[in-house]
Design a protein around this motif. Structure first.
Motif, PDB file in Angstrom:
ATOM      1  N   PHE A 214       0.843  -1.191   0.000  1.00 48.07           N
ATOM      2  CA  PHE A 214       0.000   0.000   0.000  1.00 48.07           C
ATOM      3  C   PHE A 214       0.878   1.241   0.000  1.00 48.07           C
ATOM      4  CE2 PHE A 214       0.705  -0.797   4.515  1.00 48.07           C
ATOM      5  CZ  PHE A 214       0.896   0.466   5.051  1.00 48.07           C
ATOM      6  N   GLY A 215       0.293   2.344  -0.420  1.00 45.77           N
ATOM      7  CA  GLY A 215       1.066   3.569  -0.459  1.00 45.77           C
ATOM      8  C   GLY A 215       0.194   4.807  -0.491  1.00 45.77           C
ATOM      9  N   TYR A 216       0.831   5.942  -0.186  1.00 42.22           N
ATOM     10  CA  TYR A 216       0.184   7.249  -0.183  1.00 42.22           C
ATOM     11  C   TYR A 216       0.984   8.173  -1.092  1.00 42.22           C
ATOM     12  CZ  TYR A 216      -2.082   5.289   3.911  1.00 42.22           C
ATOM     13  OH  TYR A 216      -2.785   4.462   4.758  1.00 42.22           O
ATOM     14  N   PRO A 217       0.395   8.710  -2.163  1.00 45.15           N
ATOM     15  CA  PRO A 217       1.111   9.640  -3.041  1.00 45.15           C
ATOM     16  C   PRO A 217       1.566  10.882  -2.293  1.00 45.15           C
ATOM     17  CG  PRO A 217      -0.891   8.836  -4.091  1.00 45.15           C
ATOM     18  CD  PRO A 217      -0.956   8.406  -2.659  1.00 45.15           C
ATOM     19  N   ARG A 218       2.513  11.574  -2.878  1.00 50.11           N
ATOM     20  CA  ARG A 218       3.046  12.812  -2.290  1.00 50.11           C
ATOM     21  C   ARG A 218       1.935  13.838  -2.111  1.00 50.11           C
ATOM     22  NH1 ARG A 218       4.912  17.634  -4.454  1.00 50.11           N
ATOM     23  NH2 ARG A 218       6.539  18.689  -3.226  1.00 50.11           N
ATOM     24  N   THR A 219       1.973  14.546  -0.985  1.00 60.00           N
ATOM     25  CA  THR A 219       1.026  15.622  -0.732  1.00 60.00           C
ATOM     26  C   THR A 219       1.770  16.955  -0.666  1.00 60.00           C
ATOM     27  OG1 THR A 219       1.182  15.261   1.660  1.00 60.00           O
ATOM     28  CG2 THR A 219      -0.608  14.154   0.492  1.00 60.00           C
ATOM     29  N   THR A 220       1.033  18.039  -0.849  1.00 61.79           N
ATOM     30  CA  THR A 220       1.634  19.378  -0.867  1.00 61.79           C
ATOM     31  C   THR A 220       1.042  20.241   0.229  1.00 61.79           C
ATOM     32  OG1 THR A 220      -0.007  20.142  -2.472  1.00 61.79           O
ATOM     33  CG2 THR A 220       2.034  19.221  -3.351  1.00 61.79           C
ATOM     34  N   GLY A 221       1.567  21.443   0.383  1.00 62.54           N
ATOM     35  CA  GLY A 221       1.077  22.361   1.383  1.00 62.54           C
ATOM     36  C   GLY A 221       1.976  22.413   2.602  1.00 62.54           C
ATOM     37  N   PRO A 222       1.574  23.161   3.637  1.00 67.86           N
ATOM     38  CA  PRO A 222       2.415  23.345   4.824  1.00 67.86           C
ATOM     39  C   PRO A 222       2.805  22.049   5.524  1.00 67.86           C
ATOM     40  CG  PRO A 222       0.597  24.919   4.807  1.00 67.86           C
ATOM     41  CD  PRO A 222       0.338  23.964   3.699  1.00 67.86           C
ATOM     42  N   VAL A 223       1.940  21.032   5.479  1.00 64.37           N
ATOM     43  CA  VAL A 223       2.245  19.765   6.149  1.00 64.37           C
ATOM     44  C   VAL A 223       2.322  18.615   5.141  1.00 64.37           C
ATOM     45  CG1 VAL A 223       1.330  20.426   8.394  1.00 64.37           C
ATOM     46  CG2 VAL A 223      -0.211  19.463   6.672  1.00 64.37           C
ATOM     47  N   GLY A 224       2.657  18.953   3.890  1.00 58.24           N
ATOM     48  CA  GLY A 224       2.800  17.931   2.864  1.00 58.24           C
ATOM     49  C   GLY A 224       3.948  16.982   3.160  1.00 58.24           C
TER      50      GLY A 224
END
Length: 281
Positions: free
Chosen positions: A215-225
């Motif tokens: 399983f995996g979680y794609p990259r996130t953006t923003g202040p807490v990315g």
């Protein structure tokens, strides 16, 4: 999964995360249709991050409860206990209520806290399709009800999870892909986040089975990315009674800021708690 990952999974209503495919497969739960199987037979969505397309029979109630001990890459430790209550609404629809009890010394005002509450409905659209297999969608909303800052997202979350389940001989395969969008300014949690899973369960001997999942979680953006993560989950499952299943195992990071973890838990089918007219024998 790590607490950070479970916060996302909660918004996606992927309980926990969380289903014991080995149990489901080993005891002839190949058909996801609630009308064609024993409604008292447990349908675990633990311990994996993925979920399957099956639904609890109308009027029947099933509880999934677990515990996970995490060690983050920076050495910090935390614990959370996920709870997922499933209620059968119709032959192809199931209500999910999900929340967590969390222990983390970083919380202000005390180490224990409750998470946000997630409410969703799993609806199975098709069974035994040549390409999609048993296919379901799971729209959900997460409410900002956490008891301490850091235990939740401080925002409303709206998510959609796509679920495809297949029976490949003795192996049960579940594929999930989901997306969550949150309100707020993105300072407590990313405004958009996704997840993918590929989970495989199989029998070993008698009531003993096993589950393996990527399983995996794609990259996130923003202040807490955060950077993208991927992990491997593996562990045994045990069917104690047709209505009670146990599990345990480990989660190992492959890439990204994913915690190492040990988990254990149970799934308990209470039976039909609805009106007699909606309960099947």
């Amino acid at each position: 999964m790590s607490w950070a990952c479970f916060a996302l999974a909660s918004c996606l209503l992927i309980p926990l995360p969380l289903h014991a495919q080995g149990i489901r497969n080993a005891f002839a739960q190949a058909s996801a249709d609630s009308t064609s199987r024993d409604p008292h037979a447990v349908q675990p969505e633990r311990p994996t991050v993925a979920t399957h397309a099956g639904t609890v029979a109308p009027g029947w109630v099933e509880l999934e409860e677990g515990g996970e001990w995490d060690k983050a890459p920076d050495g910090s430790r935390s614990f959370f206990a996920p709870t997922n209550l499933k209620i059968g609404l119709a032959s192809h629809a199931q209500l999910n209520l999900l929340f967590n009890l969390i222990y983390d010394r970083a919380f202000p005002g005390g180490a224990f806290a409750t998470s946000d509450v997630t409410i969703g409905v799993k609806y199975r659209i098709v069974d035994d399709d040549r390409i999609l297999g048993d296919f379901a969608i799971l729209p959900a909303i997460t409410l900002p009800t956490a008891s301490a800052r850091g235990a939740g997202t401080d925002a409303y979350g709206f998510s959609l999870l796509l679920i495809s389940s297949h029976q490949l001989g003795p192996v049960a395969m579940d594929l999930n892909a989901g997306l969550t969008h949150r309100s707020g300014d993105g300072t407590a949690a990313p405004k958009s986040a996704g997840i993918w899973t590929a989970s495989f369960g199989f029998p070993i001997s008698g009531p003993v089975g096993a589950t393996i999942e990527l399983f995996g979680y794609p990259r996130t953006t923003g202040p807490v990315g955060t950077d993208a993560t991927a992990a491997l989950l593996i562990g045994p499952t045990l069917l104690v009674r047709e209505w009670l299943a146990l599990d345990a195992g480990i989660i190992a990071p492959i890439t990204g800021p994913q915690a190492r973890a040990f988990y254990t838990g149970f799934v308990w089918n209470f039976g039909c708690l609805g009106p007699k007219r909606v309960c099947r024998p």
